[in-house]
Scaffold this active site. Sequence first.
Site, short mmCIF file in Angstrom:
data_model
loop_
_atom_site.label_atom_id
_atom_site.label_comp_id
_atom_site.label_asym_id
_atom_site.label_seq_id
_atom_site.Cartn_x
_atom_site.Cartn_y
_atom_site.Cartn_z
N SER A 293 0.78 -1.23 0.00
CA SER A 293 0.00 0.00 0.00
C SER A 293 0.81 1.28 0.00
CB SER A 293 -0.93 0.01 1.20
OG SER A 293 -1.76 -1.11 1.12
C1 59J Z 1 -2.96 -7.69 3.81
C2 59J Z 1 -1.90 -8.31 0.94
C3 59J Z 1 -1.31 -9.99 -0.71
C4 59J Z 1 -1.09 -10.00 -2.16
C5 59J Z 1 -4.03 -8.56 3.63
C6 59J Z 1 -2.28 -7.63 5.00
C7 59J Z 1 -3.24 -8.54 -1.10
C8 59J Z 1 -3.34 -9.11 -2.42
C9 59J Z 1 -2.42 -10.53 -4.18
C10 59J Z 1 -4.39 -9.38 4.65
C11 59J Z 1 -2.67 -8.45 6.02
C12 59J Z 1 -3.73 -9.34 5.86
C13 59J Z 1 -1.78 -9.68 -5.25
S1 59J Z 1 -4.77 -4.13 6.01
O1 59J Z 1 -1.20 -2.45 3.41
O2 59J Z 1 -4.30 -5.30 2.23
O3 59J Z 1 -0.88 -1.13 7.42
O4 59J Z 1 -2.12 -0.66 9.03
O5 59J Z 1 -0.89 -8.64 1.55
O6 59J Z 1 -4.09 -7.74 -0.71
O7 59J Z 1 -4.32 -8.87 -3.15
O8 59J Z 1 -4.09 -10.15 6.87
N1 59J Z 1 -2.89 -2.36 6.03
N2 59J Z 1 -2.80 -4.50 3.67
N3 59J Z 1 -2.72 -7.35 1.42
N4 59J Z 1 -2.17 -8.91 -0.29
N5 59J Z 1 -2.32 -9.87 -2.90
C14 59J Z 1 -3.94 -2.88 5.19
C15 59J Z 1 -3.39 -3.19 3.81
C16 59J Z 1 -2.37 -2.13 3.56
C17 59J Z 1 -3.05 -1.95 7.28
C18 59J Z 1 -4.28 -2.25 8.05
C19 59J Z 1 -4.94 -3.56 7.70
C20 59J Z 1 -3.29 -5.47 2.84
C21 59J Z 1 -5.22 -1.10 7.96
C22 59J Z 1 -2.53 -6.76 2.75
C23 59J Z 1 -1.97 -1.21 7.96
O9 59J Z 1 -2.77 -0.96 3.46
#
Ligand code: 59J
Length: 580
Positions: A293
């Site tokens: 992200s």
């Molecule tokens: C995630 C991913 C993996 C790869 C998902 C993290 C995807 C995806 C395929 C589930 C933990 C989790 C290409 S979430 O970074 O969305 O920083 O405070 O690793 O989505 O499609 O149990 N971050 N993270 N996703 N994958 N593939 C959020 C988010 C981010 C947060 C929190 C919770 C993911 C708010 C991550 C943070 O912004």
Amino acid sequence: MSEQGKPSSYRGRRLLVLGVLALAAGGLAARAVDLQVLDKDFLQGQGDARFLRVVSEPAHRGMITDRFGEPLAISTPVDSVWANPQVLILERDSWTKLAKALRIKRADLERLLVARQHKEFVYLKRRVNPDMAQRVSALEIPGVAMVPEYRRFYPAGEVTAHVVGFTDVDDAGQEGMELALEERLRSVPGAKRVIKDRLGRIVESVERVREPQPGEDMALSIDLRLQYLAYRELKAAVRRNRADAGSAVILDVHTGEVLAMVNQPAYNPNNRDKLKRSRLRNRAVTDVFEPGSTIKPFTVAAALETGRFRPQTLVDTTPGYLRVGRKTIRDFRNYGLIDVSTVIQKSSNVGASKLALAQSPEHLWKAFASVGLGESTGSGFPGESGGLLTDYGSWRDIQRATISYGYGMSTTTLQLARAYAALATDGRPLPVSFLRRSRSEAAELAALYEPALSADSLHAVRDMMERVVAKGGTGTRAAVSGYRIAGKTGTVKKSGAGGYVEDSYIAVFAGIAPASEPRLAMVVMIDEPRGEKYYGGAVAAPVFGKVMAGALRLLDIPPDDLPSMPGQRLALLRGDGGAH
Ligand code: 59J
């Protein structure tokens, strides 16, 4: 006294003088015969024992300092003990005491001497401390002597280890800046003609054959104060979260200079015995990861750049997931109908994907490439990786979507910091420098880049990123009291051989400060936290907050978020208002 005895006494004196002269001449002749004929062999031997030799005269390697001249690598003169095996092999009785003084095994000494018995030079021990040199000299063993050399010492030890690197036993750079700057740091030894005695000790210097040339001193861009701070906080966080590794980088956004770069695990460059290779890696430069992200701000800036979106434009992320072909993109939870700013604040994968799918692959790719993603940072650091950003020609919808939130591409920590520095300024990614660089030099370099993202779009994205750190954002723990911070969290599932691994994450926080007039960009990356917490917001953001709070104050950067109440303002100026 009578005058009459004069003539006779003159003759007597003349005879006396002549006699003395004749005797002296005779004595000299006899001495000449003695020296040239009778004592010839003895004297020849004595002369040979005090022989004329040309020896090399070491010059010191250039010093490495931080940007303010604090020493990071210095060469101190020491002695190395060497032997002439042809001579020492005959001094059997001295071997035991010699081995003892050198703290080596007698058997090892014997083996060495036997192996080299027909040679005239072998090092017994290099770069010994002054005590040992003194003890060995005092033994006066024929065939054993000292030669001056330099030993490299790293005053900041493990704190600067990965950046500075180290030299080998012959003083040649092996890693880090010691290797990158080898040509300039290297010294050229001089040569002098000397007279040595039978023991090989220098008795007298006769003449300089060649002047020794010391290496050039080099000032790095590093600010040792920030380096210490970043090192301490990163190390504490890696330990606290039981993580495998971690990196942190601080850049000056106006010059591209690296002010701090630290990694865990580290090593002590002054004692590299039994060292695992993996500790030597400057991970911030050599290791790539999917940035997740933390890449979303660039997707959003590219979307604004199309002219079809504004920060308030609504994006429907309902029901919290999005089908793209046969894949499903998921959000942490269903954020519903949100504006573009909230896509950043809450970190919606679905929102970022929709913004990406509304642009051409070429447009998105150009925005990413324009901030230096997918290319080397130009730092010249040995072993640097350029990350991965595939050509947009091969992107299907699913690639365009996943790349929009940082998967299917990779960056180094340094590269991500450089992209944030571009975002903090005018969208031009200055090549990164580990050496000091002036603002005017930087401006000349910047002119070589064509920004793809406008100042307005970047400004708008920075405003959105301030909401990440504000109440309701994912990165509140990166806040610094008195300053406006713009940043972005990332929690990234690590990919393994068979796809993304459960319960294996990278926690990231990337940000810039002060948001009103950015000076610093910083990225904190923590690899595989194994504690209860693993989110970027929980694991990496606090490191950012603590280090940035210290850095802003150390650099005397004026606060841009002073509370309006006079009492609070006073407390802040007195320094009672730390981070959080
Ligand atoms: C995630 C991913 C993996 C790869 C998902 C993290 C995807 C995806 C395929 C589930 C933990 C989790 C290409 S979430 O970074 O969305 O920083 O405070 O690793 O989505 O499609 O149990 N971050 N993270 N996703 N994958 N593939 C959020 C988010 C981010 C947060 C929190 C919770 C993911 C708010 C991550 C943070 O912004």
